[in-house]
Design a protein around this motif. Structure first.
Motif, PDB file in Angstrom:
ATOM      1  N   SER A   1     -40.732-101.676 -23.353  1.00  0.00           N
ATOM      2  CA  SER A   1     -39.604-101.873 -24.269  1.00  0.00           C
ATOM      3  C   SER A   1     -39.484-100.642 -25.165  1.00  0.00           C
ATOM      4  O   SER A   1     -40.431 -99.860 -25.307  1.00  0.00           O
ATOM      5  CB  SER A   1     -39.829-103.116 -25.132  1.00  0.00           C
ATOM      6  OG  SER A   1     -40.885-102.890 -26.057  1.00  0.00           O
ATOM      7  N   ASP A   2     -38.335-100.489 -25.790  1.00  0.00           N
ATOM      8  CA  ASP A   2     -38.144 -99.373 -26.721  1.00  0.00           C
ATOM      9  C   ASP A   2     -39.161 -99.440 -27.859  1.00  0.00           C
ATOM     10  O   ASP A   2     -39.656 -98.416 -28.325  1.00  0.00           O
ATOM     11  CB  ASP A   2     -36.714 -99.374 -27.275  1.00  0.00           C
ATOM     12  CG  ASP A   2     -35.694 -98.991 -26.213  1.00  0.00           C
ATOM     13  OD1 ASP A   2     -36.077 -98.374 -25.188  1.00  0.00           O
ATOM     14  OD2 ASP A   2     -34.506 -99.307 -26.406  1.00  0.00           O
ATOM     15  N   GLN A   3     -39.471-100.656 -28.285  1.00  0.00           N
ATOM     16  CA  GLN A   3     -40.445-100.832 -29.369  1.00  0.00           C
ATOM     17  C   GLN A   3     -41.830-100.327 -28.944  1.00  0.00           C
ATOM     18  O   GLN A   3     -42.504 -99.639 -29.705  1.00  0.00           O
ATOM     19  CB  GLN A   3     -40.513-102.307 -29.771  1.00  0.00           C
ATOM     20  CG  GLN A   3     -41.495-102.577 -30.889  1.00  0.00           C
ATOM     21  CD  GLN A   3     -41.564-104.039 -31.284  1.00  0.00           C
ATOM     22  OE1 GLN A   3     -40.814-104.870 -30.792  1.00  0.00           O
ATOM     23  NE2 GLN A   3     -42.483-104.370 -32.179  1.00  0.00           N
TER      24      GLN A   3
ATOM     25  N   LYS B   1     -42.490 -98.122 -26.605  1.00  0.00           N
ATOM     26  CA  LYS B   1     -42.421 -96.660 -26.479  1.00  0.00           C
ATOM     27  C   LYS B   1     -42.537 -95.994 -27.852  1.00  0.00           C
ATOM     28  O   LYS B   1     -43.252 -95.016 -28.013  1.00  0.00           O
ATOM     29  CB  LYS B   1     -41.110 -96.243 -25.801  1.00  0.00           C
ATOM     30  CG  LYS B   1     -41.059 -96.600 -24.333  1.00  0.00           C
ATOM     31  CD  LYS B   1     -39.692 -96.258 -23.743  1.00  0.00           C
ATOM     32  CE  LYS B   1     -39.590 -96.752 -22.322  1.00  0.00           C
ATOM     33  NZ  LYS B   1     -38.247 -96.576 -21.746  1.00  0.00           N
TER      34      LYS B   1
END
Length: 99
Positions: free
Chosen positions: A90-92, A94
């Motif tokens: 997820s972007d979180q 990353k």
């Protein structure tokens, strides 16, 4: 909330000890299925096939799911195809790894 959604929420509590990030945000959970008798089938992978914490992570997944009252049996299948890549995070997750 459906059992499948409860399972996904519960899996946020399972942390990859090496990375310190939950296995859902890491993209390790490929599929969650629940049958009519509330048996749960999870298809997942690990970041590397030779992960030394294999038993710890799978055990954490099973424990988190069994904590849900309505669940029957739990079956966790580890797969290596498709292979995990950092793009599955997820972007979180990353952002957490990139600092």
């Amino acid at each position: 909330m459906s059992i499948a959604n409860q399972v996904k929420e519960a899996l946020y509590s399972v942390i990859d000890p090496e990375l310190g990030i939950n296995i859902v945000d890491l993209g390790l959970i490929y599929d969650i299925e629940v049958n009519k008798t509330n048996d749960v089938f999870v298809t997942m992978t690990l970041t590397t096939p030779g992960c030394p914490l294999h038993d710890s992570i799978v055990g954490g997944v099973e424990s988190a799911i069994y904590y849900i009252n309505e669940v029957g049996k739990v079956d966790v299948q580890l797969v290596w195809q498709p292979a995990w890549t950092p793009e599955k995070m997820s972007d979180q997750a990353k952002a957490m790894l990139m600092g």
